[in-house]
Design a protein around this motif. Structure first.
Motif, PDB file in Angstrom:
ATOM      1  N   MET A   1      46.073  42.619  32.698  1.00  0.00           N
ATOM      2  CA  MET A   1      46.888  42.650  31.485  1.00  0.00           C
ATOM      3  C   MET A   1      46.088  43.290  30.353  1.00  0.00           C
ATOM      4  O   MET A   1      44.923  42.963  30.135  1.00  0.00           O
ATOM      5  CB  MET A   1      47.297  41.238  31.078  1.00  0.00           C
ATOM      6  CG  MET A   1      48.248  41.199  29.901  1.00  0.00           C
ATOM      7  SD  MET A   1      48.800  39.503  29.527  1.00  0.00           S
ATOM      8  CE  MET A   1      47.295  38.828  28.830  1.00  0.00           C
ATOM      9  N   LYS A   2      46.724  44.209  29.651  1.00  0.00           N
ATOM     10  CA  LYS A   2      46.058  44.894  28.559  1.00  0.00           C
ATOM     11  C   LYS A   2      45.784  43.940  27.410  1.00  0.00           C
ATOM     12  O   LYS A   2      46.634  43.149  27.014  1.00  0.00           O
ATOM     13  CB  LYS A   2      46.920  46.070  28.090  1.00  0.00           C
ATOM     14  CG  LYS A   2      46.179  47.038  27.195  1.00  0.00           C
ATOM     15  CD  LYS A   2      46.980  48.304  26.948  1.00  0.00           C
ATOM     16  CE  LYS A   2      46.182  49.282  26.108  1.00  0.00           C
ATOM     17  NZ  LYS A   2      46.931  50.527  25.845  1.00  0.00           N
ATOM     18  N   ARG A   3      44.594  44.029  26.842  1.00  0.00           N
ATOM     19  CA  ARG A   3      44.188  43.123  25.776  1.00  0.00           C
ATOM     20  C   ARG A   3      44.646  43.639  24.407  1.00  0.00           C
ATOM     21  O   ARG A   3      44.821  44.845  24.209  1.00  0.00           O
ATOM     22  CB  ARG A   3      42.664  42.971  25.758  1.00  0.00           C
ATOM     23  CG  ARG A   3      42.067  42.640  27.101  1.00  0.00           C
ATOM     24  CD  ARG A   3      40.578  42.437  26.990  1.00  0.00           C
ATOM     25  NE  ARG A   3      39.949  42.444  28.303  1.00  0.00           N
ATOM     26  CZ  ARG A   3      38.798  41.866  28.588  1.00  0.00           C
ATOM     27  NH1 ARG A   3      38.157  41.214  27.661  1.00  0.00           N
ATOM     28  NH2 ARG A   3      38.291  41.936  29.794  1.00  0.00           N
ATOM     29  N   ASP A   4      44.785  42.729  23.474  1.00  0.00           N
ATOM     30  CA  ASP A   4      45.037  43.087  22.083  1.00  0.00           C
ATOM     31  C   ASP A   4      43.678  43.350  21.431  1.00  0.00           C
ATOM     32  O   ASP A   4      42.886  42.431  21.225  1.00  0.00           O
ATOM     33  CB  ASP A   4      45.765  41.950  21.365  1.00  0.00           C
ATOM     34  CG  ASP A   4      45.995  42.248  19.885  1.00  0.00           C
ATOM     35  OD1 ASP A   4      45.733  43.396  19.465  1.00  0.00           O
ATOM     36  OD2 ASP A   4      46.432  41.340  19.161  1.00  0.00           O
ATOM     37  N   CYS A 180      33.360  52.055  32.833  1.00  0.00           N
ATOM     38  CA  CYS A 180      32.905  50.699  32.554  1.00  0.00           C
ATOM     39  C   CYS A 180      32.708  49.939  33.872  1.00  0.00           C
ATOM     40  O   CYS A 180      33.087  50.410  34.943  1.00  0.00           O
ATOM     41  CB  CYS A 180      33.886  49.967  31.651  1.00  0.00           C
ATOM     42  SG  CYS A 180      35.550  49.818  32.307  1.00  0.00           S
ATOM     43  N   LEU A 181      32.105  48.779  33.754  1.00  0.00           N
ATOM     44  CA  LEU A 181      31.825  47.938  34.911  1.00  0.00           C
ATOM     45  C   LEU A 181      32.354  46.531  34.648  1.00  0.00           C
ATOM     46  O   LEU A 181      31.843  45.843  33.757  1.00  0.00           O
ATOM     47  CB  LEU A 181      30.317  47.890  35.178  1.00  0.00           C
ATOM     48  CG  LEU A 181      29.851  47.020  36.342  1.00  0.00           C
ATOM     49  CD1 LEU A 181      30.407  47.554  37.661  1.00  0.00           C
ATOM     50  CD2 LEU A 181      28.325  46.986  36.398  1.00  0.00           C
ATOM     51  N   ASP A 185      38.467  47.124  33.777  1.00  0.00           N
ATOM     52  CA  ASP A 185      38.507  47.050  32.312  1.00  0.00           C
ATOM     53  C   ASP A 185      38.693  48.422  31.669  1.00  0.00           C
ATOM     54  O   ASP A 185      38.615  48.548  30.439  1.00  0.00           O
ATOM     55  CB  ASP A 185      37.201  46.446  31.768  1.00  0.00           C
ATOM     56  CG  ASP A 185      37.073  44.960  32.025  1.00  0.00           C
ATOM     57  OD1 ASP A 185      38.116  44.285  32.097  1.00  0.00           O
ATOM     58  OD2 ASP A 185      35.928  44.478  32.159  1.00  0.00           O
ATOM     59  N   MET A 186      38.933  49.448  32.476  1.00  0.00           N
ATOM     60  CA  MET A 186      38.849  50.814  31.979  1.00  0.00           C
ATOM     61  C   MET A 186      39.832  51.128  30.851  1.00  0.00           C
ATOM     62  O   MET A 186      39.473  51.775  29.866  1.00  0.00           O
ATOM     63  CB  MET A 186      39.052  51.796  33.134  1.00  0.00           C
ATOM     64  CG  MET A 186      38.749  53.245  32.780  1.00  0.00           C
ATOM     65  SD  MET A 186      37.035  53.479  32.260  1.00  0.00           S
ATOM     66  CE  MET A 186      36.979  55.270  32.153  1.00  0.00           C
ATOM     67  N   ASP A 187      41.065  50.698  30.963  1.00  0.00           N
ATOM     68  CA  ASP A 187      42.039  50.992  29.910  1.00  0.00           C
ATOM     69  C   ASP A 187      41.579  50.435  28.569  1.00  0.00           C
ATOM     70  O   ASP A 187      41.672  51.109  27.532  1.00  0.00           O
ATOM     71  CB  ASP A 187      43.414  50.429  30.267  1.00  0.00           C
ATOM     72  CG  ASP A 187      44.106  51.204  31.370  1.00  0.00           C
ATOM     73  OD1 ASP A 187      43.677  52.341  31.662  1.00  0.00           O
ATOM     74  OD2 ASP A 187      45.065  50.668  31.953  1.00  0.00           O
ATOM     75  N   ASP A 188      41.072  49.211  28.576  1.00  0.00           N
ATOM     76  CA  ASP A 188      40.611  48.596  27.340  1.00  0.00           C
ATOM     77  C   ASP A 188      39.338  49.264  26.820  1.00  0.00           C
ATOM     78  O   ASP A 188      39.150  49.411  25.607  1.00  0.00           O
ATOM     79  CB  ASP A 188      40.373  47.104  27.546  1.00  0.00           C
ATOM     80  CG  ASP A 188      41.665  46.327  27.753  1.00  0.00           C
ATOM     81  OD1 ASP A 188      42.692  46.742  27.187  1.00  0.00           O
ATOM     82  OD2 ASP A 188      41.650  45.320  28.483  1.00  0.00           O
ATOM     83  N   PHE A 189      38.454  49.652  27.726  1.00  0.00           N
ATOM     84  CA  PHE A 189      37.220  50.317  27.299  1.00  0.00           C
ATOM     85  C   PHE A 189      37.532  51.634  26.598  1.00  0.00           C
ATOM     86  O   PHE A 189      37.008  51.913  25.506  1.00  0.00           O
ATOM     87  CB  PHE A 189      36.301  50.563  28.502  1.00  0.00           C
ATOM     88  CG  PHE A 189      35.034  51.290  28.140  1.00  0.00           C
ATOM     89  CD1 PHE A 189      34.029  50.642  27.437  1.00  0.00           C
ATOM     90  CD2 PHE A 189      34.855  52.623  28.484  1.00  0.00           C
ATOM     91  CE1 PHE A 189      32.855  51.317  27.084  1.00  0.00           C
ATOM     92  CE2 PHE A 189      33.692  53.307  28.139  1.00  0.00           C
ATOM     93  CZ  PHE A 189      32.695  52.648  27.435  1.00  0.00           C
ATOM     94  N   ILE A 190      38.400  52.442  27.199  1.00  0.00           N
ATOM     95  CA  ILE A 190      38.771  53.716  26.586  1.00  0.00           C
ATOM     96  C   ILE A 190      39.500  53.485  25.267  1.00  0.00           C
ATOM     97  O   ILE A 190      39.262  54.185  24.275  1.00  0.00           O
ATOM     98  CB  ILE A 190      39.641  54.548  27.551  1.00  0.00           C
ATOM     99  CG1 ILE A 190      38.817  54.989  28.784  1.00  0.00           C
ATOM    100  CG2 ILE A 190      40.220  55.767  26.853  1.00  0.00           C
ATOM    101  CD1 ILE A 190      37.670  55.920  28.475  1.00  0.00           C
ATOM    102  N   GLU A 191      40.357  52.487  25.221  1.00  0.00           N
ATOM    103  CA  GLU A 191      41.083  52.174  23.990  1.00  0.00           C
ATOM    104  C   GLU A 191      40.117  51.757  22.882  1.00  0.00           C
ATOM    105  O   GLU A 191      40.295  52.113  21.702  1.00  0.00           O
ATOM    106  CB  GLU A 191      42.095  51.054  24.254  1.00  0.00           C
ATOM    107  CG  GLU A 191      42.926  50.632  23.050  1.00  0.00           C
ATOM    108  CD  GLU A 191      43.954  51.658  22.620  1.00  0.00           C
ATOM    109  OE1 GLU A 191      44.454  51.544  21.481  1.00  0.00           O
ATOM    110  OE2 GLU A 191      44.252  52.582  23.406  1.00  0.00           O
ATOM    111  N   SER A 192      39.073  51.020  23.237  1.00  0.00           N
ATOM    112  CA  SER A 192      38.127  50.534  22.227  1.00  0.00           C
ATOM    113  C   SER A 192      37.398  51.672  21.536  1.00  0.00           C
ATOM    114  O   SER A 192      36.971  51.547  20.381  1.00  0.00           O
ATOM    115  CB  SER A 192      37.118  49.565  22.861  1.00  0.00           C
ATOM    116  OG  SER A 192      36.177  50.250  23.677  1.00  0.00           O
TER     117      SER A 192
END
Length: 413
Positions: A1-4, A180-181, A185-192
């Motif tokens: 689930m994508k994080r806020d 990322c590792l 978590d890749m979607d959230d890492f790129i979004e960050s």
């Protein structure tokens, strides 16, 4: 689930490391209006920063003309890591790879839920941080990733051996390859990354490239393939630069004065060995064509000037013409282009080649030559091996399971 991740818009940013890239990251983020804290284990590297601020300027060459300059006064400048990272949900680290262990072991007990760690360049820091978290029993909910390079080519101004608090940006990247590792978590890492002003030239440029695991990001680090052959095979030019030719020692540039067609051919074969290793592991890797190596900026140019509609470099700096586009260095064989990129970058490539049955004669020759110049063996006199980064005992399937899903297979006794 994508994080806020909306909390990242206003959280403090902690920068760990006060070298050229660290100071530039800190100044860039502060000039964009963020709260920024700078930590270094060295008192010398942050001397007078609270009083002078960090002056950031330079050519800042890039395809789209992105630029940010000024004098940045940071919110906290400290030798106390806890003071820097408390409540800072964005942690940026840029230190020499051989300092990663010291920084990361200090960071582990200070981690907080919701933190996102970006390392520039990663150089296997993400693998090490996950390893140190396991060893200490740390279960904080953090996202850990890194990039194949830094967002800039940047240098600290030096006056007669004195390091100032002035950084000059030679170029800004318009695209960087990150991962990322674990990759879940890749979607959230790129979004960050959108919340990092130091990445504005990337996210408003061609955008970040999604790498394929942290091993891909190891291959995406262009330092070993560019720096090592050019530094070692051009060592006579470097060492005679001032002694024989009468030039200022700090004016030597591996790019401008060391590269030649023969060295570029070695660099391409070095890259081909990286490609063979990546294919054997079953991961993706960055693509470079043969002709891209034959430029005085090598394969680095596309990082800030991009490619045309045919996938060719928009800008080429010909080898048969003088050019001062490249950053200066190395000045001697004790430079990080040799002392970091061989025992870390080249050595891990060699070990991966051995594990997955891929011969690496060009990479191995660089390790041998660099060691001979230092009168040591970089095969044995380095802590970097696959066990050190936590994957030596695992087979291909287990490595994939760990890198993609985070399921770590413990080493049996």
């Amino acid at each position: 689930m994508k994080r806020d991740l909306s909390y990242l818009a206003t959280c403090p940013i902690a920068v760990l490391g006060a070298g050229a890239v660290g100071k530039t990251l800190a100044a860039d983020c502060k000039l964009a209006g963020r709260e920024v804290r700078l930590y270094s284990r060295s008192k010398k590297s942050i001397a007078l920063v609270e009083r002078t601020g960090i002056l950031m300027d330079g050519i800042q060459r890039n395809l789209y003309g992105f630029e940010r300059s000024g004098r940045a006064y940071l919110d906290i400048v400290t030798n106390n890591m806890a003071e820097a990272v408390k409540g800072a949900k964005l942690i940026l680290m840029s230190v020499p790879a051989l300092a990663h262990e010291d920084y990361l072991k200090k960071l582990v007990p200070l981690l907080e839920d919701g933190m996102i760690i970006h390392t520039f360049p990663d150089n296997y820091a993400s693998l090490l941080l996950r390893k140190f978290m396991r060893e200490s029993g740390c279960t904080k909910d953090v996202i850990i990733g890194g990039w194949g390079s830094a967002p800039y080519g940047t240098r600290i101004e030096k006056i007669q051996g004195f390091w100032t608090n002035h950084v000059g940006i030679k170029y800004r990247a318009i695209s960087l390859r990150g991962a990322c590792l674990p990759m879940s978590d890749m979607d959230d890492f790129i979004e960050s990354g959108k919340y990092l002003p130091c990445m504005d030239s990337v996210y408003t440029g061609n955008g970040p490239e999604r790498g394929d695991t942290m091993l891909d990001i190891g291959f995406s680090n262009v330092n070993p393939v560019i720096h090592v052959p050019a530094s070692l095979l051009g060592v006579s030019s470097m060492e005679n630069w001032s002694l024989v030719y009468g030039n200022a020692p700090d004016s030597y540039s591996m790019y401008s004065h060391g590269l030649c067609p023969s060295i570029c051919r070695v660099q391409y074969q070095f890259y081909q060995e990286e490609v063979s290793i990546a294919k054997a592991i079953g991961i993706d890797y960055p693509r470079y064509s043969y002709d891209m190596f034959f430029s005085r900026r090598s394969i680095l140019t596309q990082e800030y000037m991009g490619l045309d509609e045919n996938g060719k470099d928009n800008v080429i700096f010909p080898l048969d013409k003088p050019c001062d586009e490249g950053n200066t260095g190395p000045n001697n064989i004790n430079h990080r282009y040799i002392t970091e990129d061989i025992p870390v970058g080249c050595k891990i490539y060699h070990d991966l080649g051995v594990k997955f049955g891929v011969p690496t004669p060009i990479i191995d020759s660089m390790i041998v030559l660099g060691g001979a110049m230092h009168e040591k063996s970089f095969f044995s006199e380095t802590k970097y091996n696959l066990d050190y980064i936590g994957i030596g005992h695992m087979n291909k399937e287990q490595i994939h399971n760990y890198l993609y899903k985070g399921n770590y297979n413990e080493k049996s006794n």
